[in-house]
Design an enzyme around this catalytic site. Structure first.
Site, PDB file in Angstrom:
ATOM      1  N   CYS A  13     -39.742 -68.278   5.576  1.00  0.00           N
ATOM      2  CA  CYS A  13     -39.901 -67.144   4.688  1.00  0.00           C
ATOM      3  C   CYS A  13     -40.261 -65.931   5.527  1.00  0.00           C
ATOM      4  CB  CYS A  13     -41.027 -67.401   3.707  1.00  0.00           C
ATOM      5  SG  CYS A  13     -40.785 -68.904   2.750  1.00  0.00           S
ATOM      6  N   GLY A  41     -35.001 -65.698   4.529  1.00  0.00           N
ATOM      7  CA  GLY A  41     -34.986 -66.398   3.250  1.00  0.00           C
ATOM      8  C   GLY A  41     -34.170 -65.644   2.235  1.00  0.00           C
ATOM      9  N   ASN A  56     -45.803 -67.629   4.523  1.00  0.00           N
ATOM     10  CA  ASN A  56     -44.704 -68.236   5.271  1.00  0.00           C
ATOM     11  C   ASN A  56     -45.249 -69.454   5.995  1.00  0.00           C
ATOM     12  OD1 ASN A  56     -43.165 -67.328   8.439  1.00  0.00           O
ATOM     13  ND2 ASN A  56     -42.551 -68.881   7.004  1.00  0.00           N
ATOM     14  N   GLY A  57     -44.663 -70.612   5.736  1.00  0.00           N
ATOM     15  CA  GLY A  57     -45.111 -71.790   6.479  1.00  0.00           C
ATOM     16  C   GLY A  57     -45.360 -72.964   5.581  1.00  0.00           C
ATOM     17  N   CYS A  76     -43.785 -71.118  17.224  1.00  0.00           N
ATOM     18  CA  CYS A  76     -42.574 -71.920  16.988  1.00  0.00           C
ATOM     19  C   CYS A  76     -41.470 -71.461  17.937  1.00  0.00           C
ATOM     20  CB  CYS A  76     -42.127 -71.709  15.549  1.00  0.00           C
ATOM     21  SG  CYS A  76     -40.462 -72.262  15.173  1.00  0.00           S
ATOM     22  N   TYR A  88     -33.446 -69.429  17.101  1.00  0.00           N
ATOM     23  CA  TYR A  88     -32.578 -69.169  15.951  1.00  0.00           C
ATOM     24  C   TYR A  88     -33.143 -68.228  14.883  1.00  0.00           C
ATOM     25  CZ  TYR A  88     -30.357 -69.885  11.466  1.00  0.00           C
ATOM     26  OH  TYR A  88     -29.764 -69.659  10.256  1.00  0.00           O
ATOM     27  N   SER A 103     -25.975 -65.863  15.407  1.00  0.00           N
ATOM     28  CA  SER A 103     -27.222 -66.212  16.093  1.00  0.00           C
ATOM     29  C   SER A 103     -27.014 -66.659  17.539  1.00  0.00           C
ATOM     30  CB  SER A 103     -27.953 -67.300  15.304  1.00  0.00           C
ATOM     31  OG  SER A 103     -27.089 -68.385  15.057  1.00  0.00           O
ATOM     32  N   ASP A 158     -23.465 -72.513  20.989  1.00  0.00           N
ATOM     33  CA  ASP A 158     -24.194 -72.366  19.722  1.00  0.00           C
ATOM     34  C   ASP A 158     -25.677 -72.527  20.019  1.00  0.00           C
ATOM     35  OD1 ASP A 158     -24.709 -71.862  17.073  1.00  0.00           O
ATOM     36  OD2 ASP A 158     -23.646 -73.595  16.280  1.00  0.00           O
ATOM     37  N   ASP A 159     -26.509 -72.002  19.113  1.00  0.00           N
ATOM     38  CA  ASP A 159     -27.954 -72.044  19.393  1.00  0.00           C
ATOM     39  C   ASP A 159     -28.550 -73.413  19.117  1.00  0.00           C
ATOM     40  OD1 ASP A 159     -29.102 -71.904  16.446  1.00  0.00           O
ATOM     41  OD2 ASP A 159     -27.454 -70.479  16.615  1.00  0.00           O
ATOM     42  N   CYS A 212     -39.687 -81.075  11.187  1.00  0.00           N
ATOM     43  CA  CYS A 212     -40.679 -80.004  11.329  1.00  0.00           C
ATOM     44  C   CYS A 212     -41.593 -80.029  10.107  1.00  0.00           C
ATOM     45  CB  CYS A 212     -39.968 -78.655  11.386  1.00  0.00           C
ATOM     46  SG  CYS A 212     -41.109 -77.266  11.221  1.00  0.00           S
ATOM     47  N   CYS A 263     -44.943 -74.398  20.053  1.00  0.00           N
ATOM     48  CA  CYS A 263     -44.630 -75.595  19.281  1.00  0.00           C
ATOM     49  C   CYS A 263     -43.191 -75.969  19.625  1.00  0.00           C
ATOM     50  CB  CYS A 263     -44.739 -75.360  17.778  1.00  0.00           C
ATOM     51  SG  CYS A 263     -44.254 -76.846  16.852  1.00  0.00           S
ATOM     52  N   CYS A 275     -40.013 -80.292  17.065  1.00  0.00           N
ATOM     53  CA  CYS A 275     -38.735 -80.823  16.584  1.00  0.00           C
ATOM     54  C   CYS A 275     -37.863 -81.314  17.738  1.00  0.00           C
ATOM     55  CB  CYS A 275     -38.002 -79.770  15.752  1.00  0.00           C
ATOM     56  SG  CYS A 275     -37.886 -78.175  16.539  1.00  0.00           S
TER      57      CYS A 275
HETATM   58  P1  5GP Z   1     -25.601 -77.930  11.635  1.00  0.00           P
HETATM   59  O1  5GP Z   1     -24.298 -77.490  11.119  1.00  0.00           O
HETATM   60  O2  5GP Z   1     -25.543 -78.675  12.928  1.00  0.00           O
HETATM   61  O3  5GP Z   1     -26.369 -78.696  10.580  1.00  0.00           O
HETATM   62  O4  5GP Z   1     -26.492 -76.648  11.859  1.00  0.00           O
HETATM   63  C1  5GP Z   1     -26.423 -75.916  13.045  1.00  0.00           C
HETATM   64  C2  5GP Z   1     -26.054 -74.503  12.754  1.00  0.00           C
HETATM   65  O5  5GP Z   1     -26.931 -73.979  11.761  1.00  0.00           O
HETATM   66  C3  5GP Z   1     -26.195 -73.642  13.973  1.00  0.00           C
HETATM   67  O6  5GP Z   1     -25.037 -72.827  14.034  1.00  0.00           O
HETATM   68  C4  5GP Z   1     -27.436 -72.811  13.753  1.00  0.00           C
HETATM   69  O7  5GP Z   1     -27.182 -71.455  14.116  1.00  0.00           O
HETATM   70  C5  5GP Z   1     -27.709 -72.923  12.283  1.00  0.00           C
HETATM   71  N1  5GP Z   1     -29.096 -73.271  11.975  1.00  0.00           N
HETATM   72  C6  5GP Z   1     -30.000 -73.918  12.701  1.00  0.00           C
HETATM   73  N2  5GP Z   1     -31.165 -74.061  12.037  1.00  0.00           N
HETATM   74  C7  5GP Z   1     -30.983 -73.470  10.841  1.00  0.00           C
HETATM   75  C8  5GP Z   1     -31.816 -73.256   9.694  1.00  0.00           C
HETATM   76  O8  5GP Z   1     -32.962 -73.669   9.609  1.00  0.00           O
HETATM   77  N3  5GP Z   1     -31.248 -72.549   8.674  1.00  0.00           N
HETATM   78  C9  5GP Z   1     -29.970 -72.092   8.714  1.00  0.00           C
HETATM   79  N4  5GP Z   1     -29.476 -71.399   7.680  1.00  0.00           N
HETATM   80  N5  5GP Z   1     -29.161 -72.307   9.756  1.00  0.00           N
HETATM   81  C10 5GP Z   1     -29.659 -72.982  10.801  1.00  0.00           C
HETATM   82 FE1  SF4 Z   2     -40.595 -74.515  15.027  1.00  0.00          FE
HETATM   83 FE2  SF4 Z   2     -39.637 -76.930  15.621  1.00  0.00          FE
HETATM   84 FE3  SF4 Z   2     -42.282 -76.455  15.672  1.00  0.00          FE
HETATM   85 FE4  SF4 Z   2     -40.965 -76.526  13.358  1.00  0.00          FE
HETATM   86  S1  SF4 Z   2     -41.275 -78.248  14.791  1.00  0.00           S
HETATM   87  S2  SF4 Z   2     -42.510 -75.029  13.982  1.00  0.00           S
HETATM   88  S3  SF4 Z   2     -38.979 -75.610  13.938  1.00  0.00           S
HETATM   89  S4  SF4 Z   2     -40.692 -75.552  17.022  1.00  0.00           S
HETATM   90 MG    MG Z   3     -25.270 -70.618  13.808  1.00  0.00          MG
END
Ligand code: 5GP
Ligand code: SF4
Ligand code: MG
Length: 473
Positions: free
Chosen positions: A21, A47, A122-123, A258, A264, A305, A367-368, A404, A455, A458
């Site tokens: 959030c 969000g 947020n959290g 985090c 991301y 991203s 990709d991130d 997480c 942190c 994950c």
């Molecule tokens: P996947 O398709 O592998 O489930 O998700 C990875 C993609 O989703 C990556 O392109 C990344 O940029 C994006 N992504 C990673 N974490 C999150 C998240 O918490 N929320 C959203 N909306 N996108 C995410």
């Molecule tokens: Fe961020 Fe991953 Fe820690 Fe969750 S577990 S707060 S996504 S670093």
């Molecule tokens: Mg992405």
């Protein structure tokens, strides 16, 4: 105000792994409501499910506007102008705990004895479940399923004292990762959890104060960045100025921001702990090129991203950077759709490969992160259809393996593609010619520290705040 409950909209917005959030607050500015409206626009990436603003009307009252949907769908700027107010808090929400419904939209407004409070949070609290059960056993009636209401109930039970004392006492009982802004007609309070897992910063504008999850929102409203709220700090702002105190003992571990904020969540134009997010991502891309180099004709990123990391990779590897994928900016976040088949369709709606760029060429696609693997797998299919030769996937973060508990809801770890698979298995599953991740040490190094400064749970399962099986998502 539009309310989306069940039905199509509700279904498409439901998530099992969601982002966080965004919170925003203003004290001492005549355009507080309008500034908060603009601040939430700048935080929209954090969000998209609901948005809300509570404005201080006078010494007695707060007024709340909230609704389901995007900031642009929930507020009318003309309305916000007329609210005036001098102080406000706002929130954009993606549900992490609690159903995605209107009743969980924030800020949460409650009356504690005779004083109105508006809380924007947020959290996630790791002990919200047990606190809620205890409070319910003792007679509390909850109106929402969000963690924020637990904080409000705990504050209500502190028999007397200032709002600050009540908040401090309530927060002394909760554990988790959070950033919180609380408005009463008399003050604005801004708090970060003792490890500073979720971000929160402070700025000044025209003699007033502004608080925001990310510095990009300060830029948007023209506020000057002052500093971040420190881990465990309660910043208290009222008409006599700003004071600061800390929640109990300061934790032995220095901090635990985090690391996924850098990877991301945060906007590239935000700064976190003094470092610009774009530059950190770019450095991640450079390290990725050093650690996992490969012969290729072209480097592309998955918009938006990953573009910073992709440009760093290309620069370091001295391979031309090209726009291999175009993103349709009018399609929302595909990530949040519930069924895999829908998610794949979402990815296709969102991205189109540039045939002229990728045809008969060997492509590094940066990709991130890979979470479920849907994005990568679908994009590889699209690139192959567009005639790409070899496809080498480079991920600027480690395998996402553990849930997480601090604001990103991975309630079903079974969905995490890397949870019980090696990189080679994931590579085969997504259909890439090669796949490499960036190590957690490198990610932390790019973010200007080492693993102990963040942190990283994950990625490595090292939880700073023990979850103790209490996560109630
Ligand atoms: P996947 O398709 O592998 O489930 O998700 C990875 C993609 O989703 C990556 O392109 C990344 O940029 C994006 N992504 C990673 N974490 C999150 C998240 O918490 N929320 C959203 N909306 N996108 C995410
Ligand atoms: Fe961020 Fe991953 Fe820690 Fe969750 S577990 S707060 S996504 S670093
Ligand atoms: Mg992405």
């Amino acid at each position: 105000m539009m309310e989306l409950t069940d039905g199509w909209s509700g279904l498409l917005r439901r998530s099992t792994l969601s982002e966080e959030c965004g919170v925003f607050g203003v004290w001492g500015h005549p355009d507080a409501g309008l500034l908060t409206h603009y601040g939430l626009y700048a935080l929209q990436h954090r969000g998209q499910e609901s948005a809300g603003i509570a404005v201080r009307v006078d010494e007695q009252d707060l007024r709340l506007r909230s609704g389901m949907g995007l900031v642009s769908e929930v507020f009318d700027p003309e309305d916000m102008k007329n609210l005036g107010g001098r102080a406000a808090v706002g929130h954009v929400r993606y549900s992490t705990t609690g159903e995605p419904s209107m009743r969980n939209a924030q800020p949460l407004c409650v009356r504690l004895q005779s004083t109105l409070w508006a809380l924007a949070h947020n959290g996630n609290l790791v002990n919200a479940g047990s606190l809620r059960s205890r409070l319910e056993e003792e007679g509390s009636i909850f109106q929402t399923t969000s963690d924020t209401e637990v904080i409000a109930h705990l504050a209500a039970r502190v028999g007397s004292g200032t709002a600050r004392h009540r908040l401090e006492t309530a927060l002394g009982q909760i554990r988790g990762g959070y950033a919180l802004v609380v408005l009463t007609p008399d003050e604005l309070m801004c708090v970060r959890d003792p490890h500073g897992i979720r971000p929160l910063c402070l700025g000044r504008l025209d003699g007033g104060w502004v608080a925001a999850s990310e510095s990009c929102a300060l830029d948007t409203v023209g506020a000057e960045f002052v500093r971040e709220v420190e881990p465990g700090e309660i910043v208290h702002i009222d008409d006599s100025g700003m004071t600061s105190s800390f929640l109990g003992q300061r934790p032995s571990r220095r901090a635990g921001l985090c690391i996924f904020e850098y990877i991301y969540f945060a906007r590239p134009d935000s700064n976190l702990a003094g470092l610009n997010v774009h530059q950190v991502r770019k450095q991640m891309g450079r390290y990725l090129a050093v650690d996992s180099s490969v012969q290729a004709d072209v480097v592309s990123g998955v918009p938006d991203s990953s573009l910073s990391a992709a440009s760093g990779y290309a620069e370091q590897a001295q391979i031309p950077y090209e726009m291999g994928l175009v993103r349709n900016r009018y399609v929302g976040r595909t990530f949040i759709q519930p069924q895999d088949s829908l998610r794949q369709l979402g990815v296709k709606l969102k991205f189109n490969p540039l045939r002229k760029v990728v045809q008969d060429r060997s492509v590094v696609l940066v990709d991130d992160s890979i979470v479920r693997g849907t994005t990568c797998r679908t994009l590889i299919g699209l690139l192959r259809t567009a005639g790409a030769g070899e496809i080498h996937i480079r991920i600027s973060s480690p395998p996402y393996q553990y849930p997480c508990y601090y604001g990103i809801d991975t309630s079903r770890p079974g969905e995490l593609i890397a949870a019980d698979r090696s990189a080679d298995e994931v590579r085969d599953l997504i259909g890439a010619d090669s796949l490499s991740y960036l190590s957690v040490d490198r990610v932390a190094q790019a973010a200007g520290g080492d693993v102990a400064d963040f942190c990283t749970a994950c990625f490595d399962g090292e939880y700073i705040v023990p979850p103790q099986g209490e996560h109630d998502a």
